[in-house]
Write a protein that holds these residues in place. Structure first.
Motif, PDB file in Angstrom:
ATOM      1  N   PRO A  89     -24.219   8.594 -10.302  1.00 25.09           N
ATOM      2  CA  PRO A  89     -24.179   6.982 -10.420  1.00 25.09           C
ATOM      3  C   PRO A  89     -25.470   6.396 -10.904  1.00 25.09           C
ATOM      4  CG  PRO A  89     -23.556   7.503  -8.245  1.00 25.09           C
ATOM      5  CD  PRO A  89     -23.916   8.997  -8.973  1.00 25.09           C
ATOM      6  N   SER A  93     -23.659   3.842 -14.102  1.00 22.27           N
ATOM      7  CA  SER A  93     -23.488   3.058 -12.913  1.00 22.27           C
ATOM      8  C   SER A  93     -22.625   1.730 -13.163  1.00 22.27           C
ATOM      9  CB  SER A  93     -24.920   2.560 -12.477  1.00 22.27           C
ATOM     10  OG  SER A  93     -25.489   1.889 -13.176  1.00 22.27           O
ATOM     11  N   ILE A  99     -18.725   5.207  -8.699  1.00 23.30           N
ATOM     12  CA  ILE A  99     -19.668   5.356  -7.595  1.00 23.30           C
ATOM     13  C   ILE A  99     -18.839   5.732  -6.320  1.00 23.30           C
ATOM     14  CG2 ILE A  99     -21.297   4.184  -6.209  1.00 23.30           C
ATOM     15  CD1 ILE A  99     -22.053   2.464  -8.432  1.00 23.30           C
ATOM     16  N   ARG A 161     -30.355   1.153  -8.851  1.00 25.57           N
ATOM     17  CA  ARG A 161     -29.559   2.485  -9.468  1.00 25.57           C
ATOM     18  C   ARG A 161     -30.476   3.985  -9.307  1.00 25.57           C
ATOM     19  NH1 ARG A 161     -28.394  -2.017 -12.097  1.00 25.57           N
ATOM     20  NH2 ARG A 161     -26.242  -2.352 -12.719  1.00 25.57           N
TER      21      ARG A 161
END
Length: 397
Positions: A89, A93, A99, A161
């Motif tokens: 991820p 992302s 995810i 992230r």
């Protein structure tokens, strides 16, 4: 322990550092929700809970996998899955579904680690050294939760992230496990006895287990009941005393040190608790509820959380150790996987159980927690359960 045993323990227990990595992600749920504003918030919140699905799948498959791979290789595979699925991820992302899928895989990896670590400890340690190492396992898990949650929060402070890069530390764990854990041999799913290599089925192994193993399953259920009652109601109890979220987080984090200290000195603590370590663990749980619900003092609240951590270590370290005494090499992976599965299910249904018996959240639930802990401890003392396990150990020698 000698140097060789300590190095093996480091290799095996390093995997436990990864068990609570999923909790680091939950601190970024609000930020993630902003990035996926078109998705319902309930779906974003699954990031914190959906790893449990992977854990259940891993637990269900664990006994089967132990006959297909060596336990060391199974552990290495689990660490690799956690690392790869966790980092993905951070690289890609743009999809919430991706995810969530990665979090399921992370759960599969951590679920496998939860099961394989006790098995590796059973195979590599004997007697008090095994009990000590199993105690350290819980302490290492607590350390991992504290360190990686803080590190994840730091990495994700500017961009959520970046938080997922914390999973890259699985590479370090993989190297330690690869180098320090001795290679074992794959279990053979045959019973080479007078019946001539008859295949051992799930039900055959289950029927052959000592009846005391089923008592340990009940103990594990009571542990989950006490632990989840404490965790899920503490903020409600303290809110009634005028304490906020930050206060609850602080006393919980500081109290977590109690579990780490207990794990570190478990060998010496067992000299006092002797055969009744599990029973004393439930006494610690009772004290944890008492310190929180009958006091508004910050010191008592920290001590209450410390008693909770102590109880978790005393029970969680001793129960697998006693289970390893009561089972053989083939039965233990099955026994520990069933124990993990029942504990996961029990933890999920605790709020429903309390609601079903009309126990209100907050203070009433904490009073119920005191009763549960004291009654369980009393039954373990009265039945001399620890002594009965020790007698079985003598028969198996």
């Amino acid at each position: 322990m000698n140097k060789k045993q300590i190095s093996k323990a480091i290799g095996i227990l390093s995997m436990n550092l990864l068990l609570m990595l999923a909790t680091a992600v939950t601190s970024a749920i609000a930020a993630i929700a902003k990035s996926f504003s078109k998705e319902p918030i309930s779906k974003v919140q699954l990031i914190g809970s959906i790893p449990q699905l992977g854990q259940i799948i891993a637990t269900a498959l664990f006994a089967y996998l132990t006959f297909k791979m060596t336990r060391k290789n199974l552990g290495l595979l689990a660490v690799a899955v956690v690392g790869i699925a966790g980092v993905l991820p951070a690289i890609y992302s743009n999809s919430l579904n991706l995810i969530l899928a990665c979090m399921v895989l992370v759960g599969f990896g951590t679920g496998t680690i939860t099961n394989v670590v006790p098995v590796l400890l059973q195979e590599n340690f004997e007697g008090e050294a095994r009990a000590t190492a199993m105690g350290w396992a819980t302490g290492v898990t607590n350390i991992g939760m504290m360190v990686f949650t803080a590190l994840g929060g730091f990495l994700g402070s500017t961009n959520w992230r970046n938080l997922f890069w914390v999973y890259a530390l699985a590479l370090v764990v993989f190297i330690l496990a690869f180098i320090l854990i001795p290679q074992d041999t794959k279990l053979q799913n045959t019973d080479k006895n007078k019946e001539g290599g008859k295949k051992e089925s799930f039900w055959t192994l289950l029927k052959q287990m000592n009846n005391l193993v089923y008592v340990l399953y009940l103990v594990n259920f009571m542990l989950s009941l006490a632990m989840m009652t404490f965790l899920s109601n503490q903020s409600i109890v303290l809110a009634a005393q005028g304490k906020g979220t930050a206060y609850v987080a602080m006393v919980t984090a500081l109290g977590n040190v109690g579990g780490i200290i207990t794990a570190t000195f478990l060998t010496y603590i067992r000299r006092f608790t002797k055969k009744d370590t599990i029973a004393w663990g439930f006494i610690a749980f009772a004290l944890s509820f008492i310190c929180i619900v009958f006091s508004s003092n910050i010191v008592m609240h920290i001590i209450g959380n410390a008693f909770s951590g102590m109880g978790i270590v005393l029970v969680n370290a001793t129960a697998p150790f006693e289970m390893s005494i009561l089972t053989d090499q083939k039965q233990f992976p099955l026994a520990i996987s069933i124990n993990t599965l029942l504990g996961s299910i029990a933890g999920m249904i605790v709020p429903m159980l309390l609601a079903a018996v009309k126990i209100a959240p907050g203070r009433d639930s904490y009073i119920a927690g005191i009763v549960i802990s004291v009654v369980t401890a009393a039954l373990l003392f009265i039945t001399r359960f620890g002594s009965r396990v020790e007698k079985e150990q003598g028969k198996n020698k």
